[in-house]
Design a protein around this motif. Structure first.
Motif, short mmCIF file in Angstrom:
data_model
loop_
_atom_site.label_atom_id
_atom_site.label_comp_id
_atom_site.label_asym_id
_atom_site.label_seq_id
_atom_site.Cartn_x
_atom_site.Cartn_y
_atom_site.Cartn_z
N GLU A 1 38.41 -96.75 2.77
CA GLU A 1 38.51 -96.64 1.31
C GLU A 1 37.27 -97.18 0.62
O GLU A 1 36.73 -96.58 -0.31
CB GLU A 1 39.76 -97.39 0.83
CG GLU A 1 39.98 -97.28 -0.67
CD GLU A 1 41.23 -98.04 -1.11
OE1 GLU A 1 41.41 -98.20 -2.32
OE2 GLU A 1 42.01 -98.46 -0.22
N GLU A 2 36.78 -98.35 1.09
CA GLU A 2 35.60 -98.94 0.47
C GLU A 2 34.36 -98.09 0.72
O GLU A 2 33.50 -97.95 -0.15
CB GLU A 2 35.39 -100.36 1.02
CG GLU A 2 34.18 -101.09 0.46
CD GLU A 2 34.28 -101.40 -1.01
OE1 GLU A 2 33.25 -101.75 -1.61
OE2 GLU A 2 35.39 -101.28 -1.58
N ALA A 3 34.26 -97.53 1.92
CA ALA A 3 33.12 -96.67 2.23
C ALA A 3 33.11 -95.45 1.33
O ALA A 3 32.05 -95.02 0.84
CB ALA A 3 33.15 -96.27 3.70
N ARG A 4 34.29 -94.87 1.09
CA ARG A 4 34.37 -93.71 0.19
C ARG A 4 34.01 -94.11 -1.24
O ARG A 4 33.33 -93.38 -1.96
CB ARG A 4 35.78 -93.11 0.24
CG ARG A 4 36.05 -92.25 1.46
CD ARG A 4 37.31 -91.42 1.28
NE ARG A 4 38.49 -92.26 1.10
CZ ARG A 4 39.26 -92.69 2.10
NH1 ARG A 4 38.95 -92.36 3.35
NH2 ARG A 4 40.31 -93.44 1.86
N GLN B 1 28.22 -94.97 4.53
CA GLN B 1 28.90 -94.99 5.80
C GLN B 1 29.61 -96.32 6.00
O GLN B 1 29.45 -97.24 5.20
CB GLN B 1 27.90 -94.71 6.91
CG GLN B 1 27.28 -93.32 6.77
CD GLN B 1 26.13 -93.11 7.71
OE1 GLN B 1 25.81 -93.99 8.49
NE2 GLN B 1 25.50 -91.96 7.64
N LYS B 2 30.36 -96.44 7.08
CA LYS B 2 31.20 -97.63 7.25
C LYS B 2 30.38 -98.86 7.61
O LYS B 2 30.76 -99.98 7.26
CB LYS B 2 32.26 -97.37 8.33
CG LYS B 2 33.28 -96.31 7.92
CD LYS B 2 34.43 -96.24 8.90
CE LYS B 2 35.25 -97.51 8.88
NZ LYS B 2 36.46 -97.42 9.71
N SER B 3 29.28 -98.69 8.33
CA SER B 3 28.44 -99.84 8.69
C SER B 3 27.25 -99.90 7.73
O SER B 3 26.46 -98.97 7.66
CB SER B 3 27.94 -99.71 10.13
OG SER B 3 29.01 -99.80 11.03
N VAL B 4 27.15 -100.99 6.99
CA VAL B 4 26.06 -101.15 6.04
C VAL B 4 25.45 -102.53 6.20
O VAL B 4 26.06 -103.45 6.77
CB VAL B 4 26.55 -100.98 4.58
CG1 VAL B 4 27.08 -99.58 4.34
CG2 VAL B 4 27.61 -102.02 4.24
#
Length: 431
Positions: free
Chosen positions: A264-267, A272-275
């Protein structure tokens, strides 16, 4: 701006062999003398900004080096010596047996007025980190900042002087530091301990440090800053991005860590999921890049700047340049994205804004357990610019299957720890 140098220049000349001294005195523009180099078996030379002068047509003998050593102080663990109550620095080159076979005699000068270009930043009371290439004037600026804080602002200033470059050689500090106090360091490896000792024992309002270069010193700097003491220091590196990519010193600007976001936070962020994110508040609130003798670039809010770089946002520091008339011109430097993109690409490859596929940045993909041909075929079908790489370290993203990801093979573990995003394909097909 005033330069005090005449008496001190004589001190370094007296340490040279007589025939070399005569040649040095005959040179024009001694005010601009930077250093004298004497290497065994080579011709001695004097170096100025933009030119070099040969000082003798005979080679340097071991007796010449011994003559100089007998007229200066003792060498420390960092192979540096000085001349008492001067700012000169003599550095030794040694052979494998430890014998001195070369000397670099660097002329030190106390230059008053150099800190006017950043006076308002210093007076604000925030911790400041100075960056710049060797020889650009970091130590000279640091010395003048210490003097102004102690003499003109009446603050309790303690200088941690590891190589005796700031306050000179000997037990009595050079007058160039004003009323600031100086703590000498027995060995370079003990600098971090002396930094903490300065705060615990001497109640400073400001601590001045030259050349933070190790993880222990970076940790000590954070400890000092967290105790509410203003910290003025220099560090190895030319730019803010250099520091962010340096695993040893990145903590000075808050450190960088890989964070895995929820779906949800990535969207929500559109990433992407890894930042990559800043790990902690920066030790230094302000960073000054010394680009030239009278030109600096200032980042007034290091935390905000680091966050912007990690998000791929172009950052423009404040550029200040002092003219020959003493006036300081302030402007905005054109933002440079090259280094920030290098930081960003390790976790979040982005596509430049544009309407067509031609505007997109090529993404380097490492397929693990997947057919390379299938990946290329799928990319062509979607119109995506993709380049297949042979090693995960060279990739922007890694694509694998669920069963391989669950096993956490070494290559996948290394890629994940390096912040490279890993995508799970449903099957080994192009559909």
């Amino acid at each position: 701006m005033t330069v005090h140098q005449s008496d001190e220049l004589e001190a370094i000349l007296r340490a040279l062999p007589p025939d070399i001294v005569q040649r040095v005195r005959a040179l024009e523009g001694l005010d601009g003398l930077l250093e004298i180099v004497m290497d065994l078996g080579r011709l001695p030379e004097a170096r100025f900004a933009g030119r070099e002068e040969i000082l003798s047509q005979r080679e340097v003998f071991a007796e010449d080096i011994a003559y100089v050593i007998s007229h200066i102080g003792q060498f420390g663990g960092d192979n540096r010596a000085g001349i008492e109550r001067t700012l000169h620095r003599i550095s030794a080159l040694r052979n494998r047996a430890g014998k001195v076979v070369g000397l670099t005699l660097r002329v030190g000068r106390a230059v008053y007025g150099t800190m006017e270009i950043i006076r308002d930043v210093v007076e604000a009371g925030r911790s400041i980190l100075l960056l710049g290439r060797p020889g650009v004037g970091k130590t000279t600026l640091l010395r003048e900042v210490a003097r102004v804080l102690a003499d003109e602002m009446g603050k309790r200033v303690v200088i941690v002087d590891t190589s005796n470059e700031i306050a000179g050689d000997g037990d009595i500090p050079h007058p160039g530091i004003g009323r600031a106090r100086r703590m000498q360091v027995a060995a370079p490896s003990l600098q971090h301990a002396v930094m903490i000792e300065a705060v615990e024992n001497h109640m400073p309002e400001v601590v001045v440090i030259d050349e933070i270069g190790t993880e222990q010193e970076a940790a000590a700097a954070r400890t000092i800053a967290e105790r509410g003491v203003q910290l003025i220091a220099t560090a190895h590196g030319n730019t803010l991005e250099n520091l962010m990519l340096n695993p040893t010193l990145s903590d000075l600007v808050g450190g960088i860590q890989t964070v895995t976001l929820s779906d949800e936070e990535a969207r929500r962020r559109g990433t992407q999921k890894s930042v990559l994110e800043r790990k902690a508040p920066p030790t230094f609130q302000v960073l000054v890049e010394i680009q030239a003798y009278q030109r600096v670039a200032i980042y007034h809010d290091v935390a905000q700047t680091v966050d912007a770089v990690l998000l791929g946002i172009a950052v423009a520091p404040e550029l200040r340049e002092r003219g020959v008339d003493g006036e300081v011109a302030v402007s905005a430097q054109a933002p440079s994205r090259a280094a920030s993109e290098a930081v960003e690409r390790r976790s979040t490859p982005r596509l430049p804004a544009g309407n067509g596929a031609d505007m997109r940045e090529t993404v380097k993909v490492y397929p693990f357990g997947l057919s390379w041909n299938r990946v290329e075929e799928a990319a062509r079908g979607l119109g995506l610019p993709v380049a297949i790489v042979r090693e995960p370290d060279d990739a922007d993203v890694v694509i694998t299957l669920k069963n391989y990801y669950r096993r956490k093979t070494p290559r996948l573990r290394n890629a994940e720890s390096a912040g490279i995003p890993i995508y799970i394909a449903r099957s080994n097909s192009s559909t």
